[in-house]
Design a protein around this motif. Structure first.
Motif, PDB file in Angstrom:
ATOM      1  N   UNK A   1       6.043  10.603   3.201  1.00 59.77           N
ATOM      2  CA  UNK A   1       5.365   9.935   2.095  1.00 59.77           C
ATOM      3  C   UNK A   1       5.868   8.496   2.001  1.00 59.77           C
ATOM      4  N   UNK A   2       4.951   7.571   1.789  1.00 61.60           N
ATOM      5  CA  UNK A   2       5.314   6.167   1.593  1.00 61.60           C
ATOM      6  C   UNK A   2       5.930   5.997   0.211  1.00 61.60           C
TER       7      UNK A   2
ATOM      8  N   UNK B   1       0.046  -0.427  11.764  1.00 61.99           N
ATOM      9  CA  UNK B   1      -0.299   0.752  12.564  1.00 61.99           C
ATOM     10  C   UNK B   1       0.404   0.808  13.915  1.00 61.99           C
ATOM     11  N   UNK B   2       0.706  -0.347  14.505  1.00 61.24           N
ATOM     12  CA  UNK B   2       1.391  -0.346  15.803  1.00 61.24           C
ATOM     13  C   UNK B   2       2.811   0.198  15.667  1.00 61.24           C
TER      14      UNK B   2
ATOM     15  N   UNK C   1      -0.477  12.109   5.668  1.00 59.90           N
ATOM     16  CA  UNK C   1      -0.610  11.252   4.477  1.00 59.90           C
ATOM     17  C   UNK C   1      -0.070   9.835   4.708  1.00 59.90           C
ATOM     18  N   UNK C   2       0.983   9.726   5.507  1.00 58.81           N
ATOM     19  CA  UNK C   2       1.536   8.405   5.800  1.00 58.81           C
ATOM     20  C   UNK C   2       0.582   7.603   6.677  1.00 58.81           C
TER      21      UNK C   2
ATOM     22  N   UNK D   1      -4.758   2.303   5.340  1.00 61.98           N
ATOM     23  CA  UNK D   1      -5.346   1.671   4.158  1.00 61.98           C
ATOM     24  C   UNK D   1      -4.737   0.301   3.905  1.00 61.98           C
ATOM     25  N   UNK D   2      -3.494   0.089   4.340  1.00 65.68           N
ATOM     26  CA  UNK D   2      -2.818  -1.185   4.148  1.00 65.68           C
ATOM     27  C   UNK D   2      -3.270  -2.246   5.138  1.00 65.68           C
ATOM     28  N   UNK D   3      -3.912  -1.822   6.232  1.00 61.44           N
ATOM     29  CA  UNK D   3      -4.340  -2.760   7.267  1.00 61.44           C
ATOM     30  C   UNK D   3      -5.474  -3.621   6.724  1.00 61.44           C
TER      31      UNK D   3
END
Length: 111
Positions: free
Chosen positions: A39-40, A57-58, A83-84, A90-92
């Motif tokens: 979890x973030x 993502x990389x 989930x992570x 979603x943050x990209x």
């Protein structure tokens, strides 16, 4: 007056050091059966041992490939990273332009 040094952490994906404020903290949350999910923790407040990663993502893909989350969080088995993955994707930022780091280069390839 002396300036305080910012805390630095190492990304579990790319293994580069960066200020903690630039990295995303990851924690493992367990269930009754002993399975863990990642979890973030953007607020850096969840209890337990944390791992740090660039919100990229990389870096996430490298960490999953190297199985770095299990070692950094000191858990046995392979944690569920679904989930992570959704959080990192979603943050990209979506600018409409192709991500140049993911596009294969055609330089040096025979035609």
């Amino acid at each position: 007056m002396a300036r305080r040094a910012l805390p630095e952490r190492t990304c579990v994906g790319c293994r580069k050091r960066a200020p903690a404020s630039e990295l995303l903290r990851i924690v493992a949350v367990g269930d009754e059966a002993g399975h863990y999910s990642l979890r973030a923790d953007p607020a850096r407040r969840l209890p337990g041992r944390g791992a740090n990663m660039h919100p990229d993502p990389a870096c996430f893909a490298q960490a999953v490939r190297r199985r770095a989350f299990g070692r950094a969080l000191r858990i046995t088995g392979v944690p569920d990273h679904g989930p992570l993955a959704e959080h990192v994707d979603a943050q990209t930022p979506t600018t409409g332009q192709p991500d140049r780091s993911r596009v294969a280069s055609k330089v040096g390839r025979p035609t």
